[in-house]
Design a protein around this motif. Structure first.
Motif, PDB file in Angstrom:
ATOM      1  N   TYR A 237       0.889  -1.176  -0.060  1.00 17.05           N
ATOM      2  CA  TYR A 237      -0.078   0.067   0.036  1.00 17.05           C
ATOM      3  C   TYR A 237       1.050   1.163  -0.070  1.00 17.05           C
ATOM      4  O   TYR A 237       0.689   2.098  -0.543  1.00 17.05           O
ATOM      5  CB  TYR A 237      -1.049   0.080   1.401  1.00 17.05           C
ATOM      6  N   ARG A 238       1.793   1.165   0.769  1.00 14.57           N
ATOM      7  CA  ARG A 238       2.770   2.380   1.040  1.00 14.57           C
ATOM      8  C   ARG A 238       3.382   2.762  -0.463  1.00 14.57           C
ATOM      9  O   ARG A 238       3.739   3.767  -0.649  1.00 14.57           O
ATOM     10  CB  ARG A 238       3.653   2.442   2.036  1.00 14.57           C
ATOM     11  N   ASP A 239       4.001   1.478  -0.906  1.00 12.14           N
ATOM     12  CA  ASP A 239       4.787   1.655  -2.118  1.00 12.14           C
ATOM     13  C   ASP A 239       3.799   2.189  -3.445  1.00 12.14           C
ATOM     14  O   ASP A 239       4.233   3.224  -4.024  1.00 12.14           O
ATOM     15  CB  ASP A 239       5.063   0.331  -2.824  1.00 12.14           C
ATOM     16  N   ARG A 240       2.579   1.812  -3.256  1.00 11.44           N
ATOM     17  CA  ARG A 240       1.746   2.224  -4.283  1.00 11.44           C
ATOM     18  C   ARG A 240       1.361   3.747  -4.103  1.00 11.44           C
ATOM     19  O   ARG A 240       1.446   4.499  -5.215  1.00 11.44           O
ATOM     20  CB  ARG A 240       0.323   1.410  -4.397  1.00 11.44           C
ATOM     21  N   ARG A 241       1.231   4.231  -2.872  1.00  6.88           N
ATOM     22  CA  ARG A 241       0.806   5.314  -2.541  1.00  6.88           C
ATOM     23  C   ARG A 241       1.969   6.548  -2.761  1.00  6.88           C
ATOM     24  O   ARG A 241       1.653   7.589  -3.287  1.00  6.88           O
ATOM     25  CB  ARG A 241       0.564   5.497  -1.079  1.00  6.88           C
ATOM     26  N   MET A 242       3.204   5.988  -2.767  1.00  8.26           N
ATOM     27  CA  MET A 242       4.165   6.753  -2.635  1.00  8.26           C
ATOM     28  C   MET A 242       5.063   6.709  -4.142  1.00  8.26           C
ATOM     29  O   MET A 242       6.033   7.581  -4.534  1.00  8.26           O
ATOM     30  CB  MET A 242       5.476   6.534  -1.762  1.00  8.26           C
ATOM     31  N   GLY A 243       4.448   5.885  -5.109  1.00  9.87           N
ATOM     32  CA  GLY A 243       5.032   5.913  -6.465  1.00  9.87           C
ATOM     33  C   GLY A 243       6.030   5.078  -6.568  1.00  9.87           C
ATOM     34  O   GLY A 243       6.846   5.364  -7.461  1.00  9.87           O
ATOM     35  N   THR A 244       6.392   3.912  -5.819  1.00 13.51           N
ATOM     36  CA  THR A 244       7.493   3.331  -5.829  1.00 13.51           C
ATOM     37  C   THR A 244       7.097   2.176  -6.924  1.00 13.51           C
ATOM     38  O   THR A 244       6.076   1.516  -6.981  1.00 13.51           O
ATOM     39  CB  THR A 244       7.824   2.570  -4.457  1.00 13.51           C
ATOM     40  N   LYS A 245       8.463   2.035  -7.769  1.00  9.54           N
ATOM     41  CA  LYS A 245       8.431   1.013  -8.906  1.00  9.54           C
ATOM     42  C   LYS A 245       9.700   0.235  -8.787  1.00  9.54           C
ATOM     43  O   LYS A 245      10.734   0.747  -8.419  1.00  9.54           O
ATOM     44  CB  LYS A 245       8.261   1.692 -10.114  1.00  9.54           C
ATOM     45  N   TYR A 246       9.491  -1.006  -8.974  1.00  4.27           N
ATOM     46  CA  TYR A 246      10.650  -1.925  -9.091  1.00  4.27           C
ATOM     47  C   TYR A 246      11.045  -2.397 -10.416  1.00  4.27           C
ATOM     48  O   TYR A 246      10.135  -2.436 -11.336  1.00  4.27           O
ATOM     49  CB  TYR A 246      10.288  -3.317  -8.255  1.00  4.27           C
ATOM     50  N   PRO A 247      12.143  -2.678 -10.682  1.00  4.28           N
ATOM     51  CA  PRO A 247      12.651  -3.096 -12.222  1.00  4.28           C
ATOM     52  C   PRO A 247      12.334  -4.630 -12.381  1.00  4.28           C
ATOM     53  O   PRO A 247      11.851  -5.215 -11.620  1.00  4.28           O
ATOM     54  CB  PRO A 247      14.026  -3.121 -11.993  1.00  4.28           C
ATOM     55  N   ASP A 248      11.882  -4.731 -13.667  1.00  6.17           N
ATOM     56  CA  ASP A 248      11.478  -6.111 -14.104  1.00  6.17           C
ATOM     57  C   ASP A 248      12.537  -7.287 -13.614  1.00  6.17           C
ATOM     58  O   ASP A 248      13.939  -6.894 -13.319  1.00  6.17           O
ATOM     59  CB  ASP A 248      11.455  -6.173 -15.620  1.00  6.17           C
TER      60      ASP A 248
END
Length: 175
Positions: free
Chosen positions: A11-22
């Protein structure tokens, strides 16, 4: 308890705009990530990436300034200078780029235009969702929507460069 902690992290990652590499993308060294971000300057993007000054608490800064036509609810209908800034700090230990987005709006007055007293300022991941447009008469005589400013035009090239280098793009509230 572990499942609750995982859902909070997502939830926090989605809210903060965190993206992980493939998966399968090889991580580049930090100096190559920095060079790739600086190389965006010559590709026709509407912003400029530079090395941060001493007091900015960042490694790189991307800046975009634009003057928008007057808005009825801000600056008494006068033109507004909008500047968007993404301060980026590279964390080699976690292979992450921490990003703090900031937006500043200043109402312009006079002729020639100069900064007035009307000002707005905000920071955090939500400011990158801004989009401004106007309607103009097209060659066919009909009204067409013309996008003047879209924050994705700055955020997406930066984020895609970081992810392509195998690093994580992490939005933060403070650097």
């Amino acid at each position: 308890m572990g499942r609750l902690r995982d859902s909070w992290g997502r939830y926090r990652d989605r809210r903060m705009g965190t993206k992980y590499p493939d998966s399968g993308v090889t991580s580049l060294p930090g100096w190559q990530v920095k060079a790739a971000l600086l190389a965006l300057n010559g590709t026709g993007v509407p912003f400029h990436v530079r090395v941060a000054f001493g007091g900015e608490k960042a490694d790189l800064v991307a800046e975009w300034k634009i003057v928008l036509p007057g808005d009825s609810d801000f600056a008494n209908g006068a033109p507004v200078e909008r500047s968007m800034r993404a301060r980026m700090r590279l964390s080699a230990a976690g292979r992450e780029v921490h990003v703090l987005d900031q937006v500043r709006e200043v109402g312009l007055v006079g002729d020639p235009p100069r900064p007035g007293l009307s000002r707005r300022w905000s920071r955090g991941p939500r400011v990158t969702r801004a989009r401004y447009w106007s309607y103009e008469k097209g060659p066919d005589g009909r009204r067409h929507k013309v996008v003047l400013f879209d924050a994705r035009d700055m955020r997406d090239p930066l984020r895609n460069t970081v992810l392509g280098a195998g690093w994580t793009w992490r939005g933060v509230r403070r650097l």
